[in-house]
Motif scaffolding. Structure first.
Motif, short mmCIF file in Angstrom:
data_model
loop_
_atom_site.label_atom_id
_atom_site.label_comp_id
_atom_site.label_asym_id
_atom_site.label_seq_id
_atom_site.Cartn_x
_atom_site.Cartn_y
_atom_site.Cartn_z
N GLY A 12 -11.70 10.66 -15.00
CA GLY A 12 -10.64 11.41 -14.31
C GLY A 12 -9.91 10.59 -13.26
N ARG A 13 -10.50 9.50 -12.83
CA ARG A 13 -9.82 8.63 -11.85
C ARG A 13 -8.77 7.77 -12.53
N ARG A 14 -7.54 7.96 -12.17
CA ARG A 14 -6.46 7.15 -12.74
C ARG A 14 -5.51 6.75 -11.60
N THR A 15 -4.64 5.81 -11.91
CA THR A 15 -3.58 5.45 -10.96
C THR A 15 -2.44 6.44 -11.12
N VAL A 16 -2.14 7.17 -10.07
CA VAL A 16 -1.04 8.14 -10.10
C VAL A 16 -0.08 7.80 -8.95
N TYR A 17 1.17 7.55 -9.31
CA TYR A 17 2.17 7.19 -8.29
C TYR A 17 3.00 8.39 -7.83
N ALA A 18 3.14 9.40 -8.73
CA ALA A 18 3.97 10.57 -8.38
C ALA A 18 3.13 11.54 -7.56
N ALA A 85 11.41 0.68 -2.59
CA ALA A 85 11.37 1.89 -3.42
C ALA A 85 9.92 2.32 -3.64
N ARG A 86 9.05 1.34 -3.84
CA ARG A 86 7.62 1.67 -4.02
C ARG A 86 7.05 2.26 -2.73
N ILE A 87 7.38 1.63 -1.62
CA ILE A 87 6.86 2.09 -0.33
C ILE A 87 7.34 3.52 -0.04
N ASN A 147 -3.37 6.14 -5.73
CA ASN A 147 -3.14 4.78 -6.22
C ASN A 147 -3.59 3.79 -5.15
N LEU A 148 -3.97 2.60 -5.61
CA LEU A 148 -4.57 1.60 -4.72
C LEU A 148 -3.57 0.49 -4.41
N GLN A 149 -3.37 0.23 -3.12
CA GLN A 149 -2.41 -0.78 -2.69
C GLN A 149 -3.05 -1.86 -1.83
N HIS A 150 -2.33 -3.00 -1.71
CA HIS A 150 -2.87 -4.15 -0.96
C HIS A 150 -1.80 -4.77 -0.06
N TYR A 151 -1.34 -4.00 0.91
CA TYR A 151 -0.30 -4.54 1.80
C TYR A 151 -0.91 -5.34 2.94
N GLU A 188 0.50 5.82 -19.54
CA GLU A 188 -0.36 5.64 -20.71
C GLU A 188 -1.18 4.36 -20.52
N LYS A 189 -2.43 4.43 -20.92
CA LYS A 189 -3.31 3.27 -20.71
C LYS A 189 -3.81 2.77 -22.06
N THR A 190 -3.72 1.48 -22.27
CA THR A 190 -4.25 0.92 -23.51
C THR A 190 -5.58 0.23 -23.20
C1 LIG Z 1 -9.01 -4.48 -7.59
C2 LIG Z 1 -7.77 -3.71 -7.97
C3 LIG Z 1 -6.57 -4.02 -7.37
C4 LIG Z 1 -5.43 -3.26 -7.65
N1 LIG Z 1 -4.28 -3.49 -6.96
C5 LIG Z 1 -3.21 -2.69 -7.15
C6 LIG Z 1 -2.06 -2.83 -6.34
O1 LIG Z 1 -2.00 -3.66 -5.43
N2 LIG Z 1 -1.00 -1.99 -6.59
C7 LIG Z 1 -1.05 -1.03 -7.57
O2 LIG Z 1 -0.07 -0.29 -7.72
N3 LIG Z 1 -2.15 -0.88 -8.34
C8 LIG Z 1 -3.22 -1.67 -8.15
N4 LIG Z 1 -4.36 -1.50 -8.89
C9 LIG Z 1 -4.37 -0.46 -9.95
C10 LIG Z 1 -4.40 -1.06 -11.35
O3 LIG Z 1 -3.13 -1.56 -11.70
C11 LIG Z 1 -4.85 0.06 -12.29
O4 LIG Z 1 -6.16 0.46 -11.90
C12 LIG Z 1 -4.89 -0.40 -13.75
O5 LIG Z 1 -3.58 -0.62 -14.23
C13 LIG Z 1 -5.57 0.64 -14.68
O6 LIG Z 1 -4.96 1.90 -14.54
P1 LIG Z 1 -5.79 3.18 -14.06
O7 LIG Z 1 -6.10 2.99 -12.59
O8 LIG Z 1 -4.87 4.36 -14.28
O9 LIG Z 1 -7.04 3.27 -14.85
C14 LIG Z 1 -5.50 -2.23 -8.63
C15 LIG Z 1 -6.73 -1.96 -9.24
C16 LIG Z 1 -7.84 -2.67 -8.91
C17 LIG Z 1 -9.15 -2.31 -9.56
#
Ligand SMILES: Cc1cc2nc3c(=O)[nH]c(=O)nc-3n(C[C@H](O)[C@H](O)[C@H](O)COP(=O)(O)O)c2cc1C
Length: 203
Positions: A12-18, A85-87, A147-151, A188-190
């Protein structure tokens, strides 16, 4: 399987930007989740070097305003346009968890166990990743998107964060987990063939 509930959170954990600036759960529950993840995630020699700062609403927006300010000061206009735009998207969310590692704890560990000192930075990153994953998966299970960021690549932003939120100088900023109510789904994730990624011997 006994692990089904666990994997339901993992999947269930995914990257969601919206994301919108609301939360389906109270702030106290968000705090509870972060506390639980930080308390129970493993660390090398149980050093417990992970730290987290939860920024909600105006404090979250303040962080992303600073990020934009320092991006503008450091990078060319075309990059500012893209990242800006991302910020704006991150700023529109509800909150951010800032993850740190306490260097003082890691230095003490290196002194105590000189033989493993060269590996401590790598293990600290591993441990921080476990903490980040636990919070990300738990918030997702509660109906938040993230979503995970690294600023932290911007030193003036890191300094500003320490001054603004009274953070000890030795805390190393590792990442920012942005979260809010999802207003769209994940992309979508491959997947690469797992047979090439996992090997079993002695079955
Ligand atoms: C260590 C790590 C660093 C990441 N850094 C970024 C990031 O800086 N910006 C971002 O938008 N997503 C970042 N991501 C998200 C990945 O792009 C994302 O987890 C990957 O594309 C798989 O998609 P999912 O999270 O939906 O499973 C990071 C993920 C990991 C695990």
């Amino acid at each position: 399987m006994a692990s089904d509930p666990f994997f339901s959170a993992v999947l269930g954990r995914r990257t969601v930007y919206a994301l919108s600036d609301s939360s389906p759960i109270p702030d106290s529950r968000i705090q509870e989740i972060v506390v639980k993840a930080i308390k129970h995630s493993p660390s090398t020699f149980n050093v417990q070097s992970a730290r987290a700062v939860i920024l909600l609403k105006d404090e979250h927006r303040k962080f992303w305003d600073y990020a934009l300010e320092f991006i503008k000061a450091a990078l060319p206009e075309e990059v500012v346009k893209q990242l800006g735009a991302r910020i704006a998207g991150f700023r529109a969310a509800y909150g951010s968890v800032l993850f740190f590692e306490a260097k003082a704890d890691l230095d003490a560990l290196a002194q105590e166990h000189a033989i493993v000192a060269p590996f401590i930075t790598e293990w600290s990153d591993t441990s921080s990743g476990i903490n980040q994953f636990a919070v990300w998966a738990a918030l997702s299970a509660e109906g938040l998107g993230a979503n995970l960021q690294h600023y932290n690549f911007l030193p003036p932003l890191v300094e500003k964060v320490k001054a603004e939120w009274n953070i000890p100088q030795d805390w190393l900023l590792k990442s920012q987990l942005v979260f809010g109510t999802p207003t769209g789904g994940p992309r979508e994730k491959t997947f690469k063939p797992v047979e090439d990624r996992v090997k079993v011997y002695g079955q």
